[in-house]
Design an enzyme around this catalytic site. Structure first.
Site, mmCIF file in Angstrom:
data_model
loop_
_atom_site.group_PDB
_atom_site.id
_atom_site.type_symbol
_atom_site.label_atom_id
_atom_site.label_comp_id
_atom_site.label_asym_id
_atom_site.label_seq_id
_atom_site.Cartn_x
_atom_site.Cartn_y
_atom_site.Cartn_z
ATOM 1 N N HIS A 1 0.814 -1.214 0.000
ATOM 2 C CA HIS A 1 0.000 0.000 0.000
ATOM 3 C C HIS A 1 0.850 1.269 0.000
ATOM 4 O O HIS A 1 0.450 2.286 -0.587
ATOM 5 C CB HIS A 1 -0.961 -0.019 1.193
ATOM 6 C CG HIS A 1 -2.039 -1.050 1.063
ATOM 7 N ND1 HIS A 1 -2.019 -2.241 1.768
ATOM 8 C CD2 HIS A 1 -3.149 -1.082 0.293
ATOM 9 C CE1 HIS A 1 -3.076 -2.955 1.438
ATOM 10 N NE2 HIS A 1 -3.785 -2.277 0.552
ATOM 11 N N GLU B 1 -10.481 -2.798 1.623
ATOM 12 C CA GLU B 1 -9.943 -3.082 2.951
ATOM 13 C C GLU B 1 -9.535 -1.816 3.692
ATOM 14 O O GLU B 1 -9.305 -1.834 4.902
ATOM 15 C CB GLU B 1 -8.758 -4.046 2.868
ATOM 16 C CG GLU B 1 -7.476 -3.473 2.313
ATOM 17 C CD GLU B 1 -7.400 -3.515 0.801
ATOM 18 O OE1 GLU B 1 -6.293 -3.392 0.255
ATOM 19 O OE2 GLU B 1 -8.466 -3.666 0.153
ATOM 20 N N ASP C 1 -20.806 1.974 -8.101
ATOM 21 C CA ASP C 1 -20.032 1.460 -9.231
ATOM 22 C C ASP C 1 -19.066 2.535 -9.713
ATOM 23 O O ASP C 1 -19.481 3.633 -10.110
ATOM 24 C CB ASP C 1 -20.994 1.052 -10.345
ATOM 25 C CG ASP C 1 -20.273 0.432 -11.535
ATOM 26 O OD1 ASP C 1 -19.032 0.303 -11.482
ATOM 27 O OD2 ASP C 1 -20.954 0.076 -12.509
ATOM 28 N N ASP D 1 -7.065 0.523 -7.434
ATOM 29 C CA ASP D 1 -6.592 -0.621 -6.642
ATOM 30 C C ASP D 1 -7.698 -1.660 -6.591
ATOM 31 O O ASP D 1 -8.403 -1.810 -5.598
ATOM 32 C CB ASP D 1 -6.218 -0.152 -5.225
ATOM 33 C CG ASP D 1 -5.723 -1.290 -4.346
ATOM 34 O OD1 ASP D 1 -5.323 -2.328 -4.898
ATOM 35 O OD2 ASP D 1 -5.747 -1.141 -3.112
#
Length: 743
Positions: free
Chosen positions: A429, A453, A517, A548
């Site tokens: 990251h 996450e 979306d 990502d």
């Protein structure tokens, strides 16, 4: 005249003087003249008056001699037998392990015939007619044998009788052949499948299945030697797994141990126990559609029975899961890329049997869009279990002072593919965020596509220039599961900056989480069909956009759209400011012997690079990071909208370090919030690795700059054919911008 010695004195003298004593069954010249002579011994004494020595000859009755041997031999045999029984009873392996006389298990007790439970059909489940055939082989090492068959109805249950063979060593032991056929089915059978939560008919006859292998130690030896308790546990496991047990066969072994094998409608279940060692090995194979990983808690509960004594250790379980057989070509429409068990999850985690800890924290959780797995792994190849246990103690040891180095790894997997790990979190990251953020002169607005996450947003929030970060994630389920089970990925508690900060990154006042979306968001706001009037203040252009999400080589329809959809790629360009930077994670790094991306599984990566070049990005660069805890080094694409911003990419480490010290927010403990990235790391990203140059030059239409004259001729000028040009990057990165003319 010599004094008559006693018989013992005479024997002693005879032996001392080397004179033999003879025993003979034949009577000689005269009997003893001694009143104390034994009535059953006769013999002759010869005297030698000169040396006062006497010779003794003894005659013993053969019947008396044989009887004596028989008597003393019987006494010795009985004594040995009693001693052996005493030693066996006191050295019983089960009694030794438990240390409790109340739980002592003897061989005699094991020979008592017990009634084992028969297998039954789950309510509402239909079982096709089956034929049962068996053959017994009498073996001295088996003390009992049990055969039990499926009970198909209550009437059958009343008539069900257990077949028990107690083997002995007599001539009555014979081989036994028997065949039991049945074609009865439930009275309420129909042609329609019954819905019981698992379609047992799906895939039953396909040449493919799942195999679960389990080993458990520190198990109660009394339990491991009880056929009845083990059989009950097996039946409960089958029922909880929604499988169908047709029959099972168990043997109690001598001196201890049990082996059982059960025939399932879906395949088989079997186990063997070692009570002395407290170990059981079990395997479960099915060719149905039901998942086996969720049965692990049941196996642990049913078979991992802890011994009763206080010093007993907790049972420890090792397990592995493998896909067996053939699916491609047999299962209609099967695509192994869409099966989580056929990807990273199956190949790298489930199939490994020698890891010390393999804990499925989240197993096959279905969100609206994908399958989520979270595993806790401690691999002895990287970290020792003893060090981990030591790190949990408060003894002042190095391990206890630095527990963060010894904790099990945490892995997040989406659709079976590893997305992030505890020990690869910082390298991955930080490498995808900070190179672009520190290269941009003043990044205020940043967009993140994916990153459910939360770790990508966490890294962006560390920059003091930031005013707003918008994360567009379509799957709210991933965000919620990560918040619950991966809190460190969204932890901003150490950042000390403004009043609007929060321990949870998404609660920071600069963070804007949108569950929608991403394609629709960018197309609607920044696509060619959108108008300037549709822009609101919060939907203004971004200085940095970071994608990502799915890998470009994923065989997934959504992945192809993300990397190759013309409208979406154009909207990304439109979403950036004039000096904006686009960042995209683009999967595994190329190898030196790989062919061109356009002819490989990374075709989507090649297509995206060409589209970014055609849209108008002035410079496209690829760098790799090898510490992300993935199978291969991971690559990131960075595209610059103008040349001047690209020039900042090549600053020296000292310049980067100075910029970091000004940009990165301080922490509460005074330490740097960057665990991996620094100026020297940035230096390693500035030039692409040799494999990127080689694969670039292996395109079908070979670029002109790939000639040996250009690559190895030390030319001072070069005209590049595209914005992505690893040849130029590697050989002419210090060239003036005016020499970077596009053909």
């Amino acid at each position: 005249m010599c004094r008559r010695p006693s018989i013992f004195q005479r024997l002693s003298n005879r032996i001392r003087h080397g004179t033999a004593v003879f025993f003979s069954p034949v009577k000689v010249e005269e009997d003893f003249n001694h009143s104390n002579s034994a009535p059953f011994v006769s013999g002759t004494i010869n005297r030698n008056h000169e040396d006062q020595r006497c010779s003794l000859y003894i005659n013993i009755n053969p019947i008396i001699l044989f009887g004596s041997f028989l008597c003393f031999g019987s006494i010795a045999f009985c004594s040995g037998l009693i001693a052996r029984i005493f030693m066996i009873s006191n050295s019983n392996p089960v009694n030794q392990l438990n240390g409790s006389s109340a739980q002592t298990l003897s061989v005699v007790q094991d020979l008592i015939v017990t009634q084992l439970p028969p297998p039954t059909i789950m309510p509402g489940k239909e079982v096709p007619p089956t034929t049962y055939t068996f053959k017994h082989f009498p073996v001295e090492g088996s003390r009992t044998s049990h055969d039990l068959h499926l009970v198909r109805s209550s009437a059958d249950l009343d008539e069900q009788h257990e077949r028990v063979d107690v083997y002995t060593t007599t001539e009555e032991d014979v081989d036994e052949d028997s065949e039991d056929s049945s074609d009865d089915s439930s009275d309420d059978s129909s042609d329609e499948d019954q819905d019981n939560g698992d379609d047992v008919t799906e895939g039953v006859h396909l040449p493919a299945g799942q195999h679960l292998l389990v080993d458990i130690k520190n198990v109660d030896p009394i339990f491991l030697n009880s056929e009845k308790r083990l059989a009950e546990a097996m039946i409960q496991l089958v029922e909880q797994s929604k499988l169908t047990l047709l029959s099972y066969h168990c043997h109690g072994l001598i001196p201890v141990g049990v082996s059982c094998a059960g025939v399932l409608l879906e395949s088989h279940v079997a186990f063997h126990t070692w009570p002395t060692e407290g170990v059981i090995s079990l395997d479960l194979f099915t060719c149905g559609s039901g998942k086996l990983i969720p049965t692990l808690p049941s196996i642990q509960q049913l078979f991992g029975v802890k011994a009763a004594h206080e010093e007993a250790d907790d049972p420890t379980m090792l397990w592995s899961h493998k896909l067996r057989g053939f699916r491609q070509g047999f299962v209609p429409g099967y695509n192994f890329d869409l099966n989580p068990l056929d990807s990273d999850l199956g190949a790298e985690i489930l199939s490994s049997h020698d890891v010390d800890i393999k804990n499925p924290i989240v197993s096959a959780a279905e969100t609206d869009y994908q399958t989520v797995d979270i595993y806790e792994i401690l691999d002895p190849a990287y970290r020792r279990l003893s060090d981990y246990y030591k790190s949990l103690e408060d003894d002042g040891s190095y391990e206890s002072l630095h527990p963060e180095f010894y904790a099990p790894d945490l892995l997040l997997l989406l659709d079976g593919r590893i997305q992030s790990t505890r020990y690869g979190d910082a390298p991955y990251h930080e490498s995808i965020v900070h190179p672009a953020m520190i290269t941009h002169p003043n990044p205020k607005r940043v967009a993140v596509i994916g990153g459910g996450e939360g770790a990508t947003v966490r890294e962006i929030l560390k920059h003091s220039t930031l005013e707003k970060v918008v994360m567009i994630e379509i799957d709210e389920g991933v965000v919620n599961l990560s918040t619950k089970y991966l809190p460190d990925w969204q932890d901003c508690s150490s950042i000390a900056h403004h009043e609007g900060c929060d321990e949870w990154c998404f609660n920071d006042e600069r963070a804007d989480l949108r569950i929608e979306d991403a394609l629709a968001y960018f197309n609607d706001n920044f696509g060619s069909s959108s108008s300037s009037e549709s822009f609101s203040k919060q939907d203004a252009q971004f200085d940095v956009v970071i994608m990502d999400c799915l890998d470009p080589n994923d065989d997934h329809p959504f992945a192809k759209v993300l990397y190759t959809d013309d409208g979406y790629i154009n909207s990304l360009y439109g979403a950036l400011t004039d000096d904006g930077i686009l960042v995209v994670q683009v999967g595994e790094a190329s190898d030196i012997d790989d062919h061109a991306d356009e002819n490989s599984s990374f075709e989507n990566r090649s297509t995206m690079i060409k589209m970014l070049d055609a849209i108008g990005f002035k410079s496209i660069h690829i760098y790799e990071e090898s510490h992300c805890e993935f199978d291969a080094p991971w690559t990131t694409l960075i595209a610059f909208k103008d040349v001047e911003t690209r020039k900042r990419w090549y600053r020296n480490p000292a310049q980067v370090e100075l910029d970091l010290s000004r940009r990165i927010l301080p922490t509460k403990n005074g330490k740097s919030s960057l665990r991996y990235f620094d100026g020297a790391t940035m230096r390693s990203y500035q030039l692409p690795q040799r494999p990127f140059e080689e694969t670039y030059c292996r395109q079908q239409d070979k670029p002109k700059e790939c000639s040996d004259e250009v690559r190895f001729g030390h030319r001072k000028e070069i005209n590049v054919s595209s914005a992505y040009n690893p040849v130029f990057e590697r050989h002419f990165s210090d060239a003036e911008p005016k020499r970077m003319s596009l053909l």
